[in-house]
Design a protein around this motif. Structure first.
Motif, short mmCIF file in Angstrom:
data_model
loop_
_atom_site.label_atom_id
_atom_site.label_comp_id
_atom_site.label_asym_id
_atom_site.label_seq_id
_atom_site.Cartn_x
_atom_site.Cartn_y
_atom_site.Cartn_z
N ARG A 6 0.82 -1.21 0.00
CA ARG A 6 0.00 0.00 0.00
C ARG A 6 0.85 1.26 0.00
O ARG A 6 0.58 2.20 -0.72
CB ARG A 6 -0.93 0.02 1.21
N SER A 7 1.90 1.28 0.82
CA SER A 7 2.74 2.47 0.88
C SER A 7 3.56 2.63 -0.39
O SER A 7 3.86 3.75 -0.79
CB SER A 7 3.65 2.43 2.11
N ARG A 10 1.53 4.44 -2.97
CA ARG A 10 1.28 5.86 -2.71
C ARG A 10 2.58 6.66 -2.58
O ARG A 10 2.58 7.74 -2.02
CB ARG A 10 0.49 6.01 -1.42
N LEU A 13 2.94 10.45 -3.31
CA LEU A 13 2.51 11.50 -2.39
C LEU A 13 3.70 12.31 -1.87
O LEU A 13 3.55 13.49 -1.54
CB LEU A 13 1.76 10.90 -1.20
N GLY A 64 -2.25 10.64 3.93
CA GLY A 64 -2.33 9.81 2.75
C GLY A 64 -1.47 8.55 2.84
O GLY A 64 -1.80 7.52 2.28
#
Length: 66
Positions: A6-7, A10, A13, A64
């Protein structure tokens, strides 16, 4: 989905944090006296404006990625 997956999805960001960095390093953009705001030249209030904006961007990136 794992936390690492998941990280990693993202990681873009982090690029948001480049916005204030570039905006404050691009000195010819804000090296002016006018427009003045409350008696302060543009050079000063532009930099002061980025303090809360940067804090907000850091918070958004934090939320986020969390």
């Amino acid at each position: 989905m794992t936390t690492q997956a998941r990280s990693a999805g993202r990681s873009w960001l982090w690029l948001i944090l480049l916005i204030p960095y570039v905006a404050l390093l691009w000195l010819p953009f804000y090296n002016e006296r006018m427009p003045a705001f409350a008696g302060f030249p543009f050079f000063y209030w532009y930099q002061f404006l980025w303090v809360p904006v940067t804090s907000l961007l850091i918070y958004l990136v934090y939320r986020g990625l969390k």
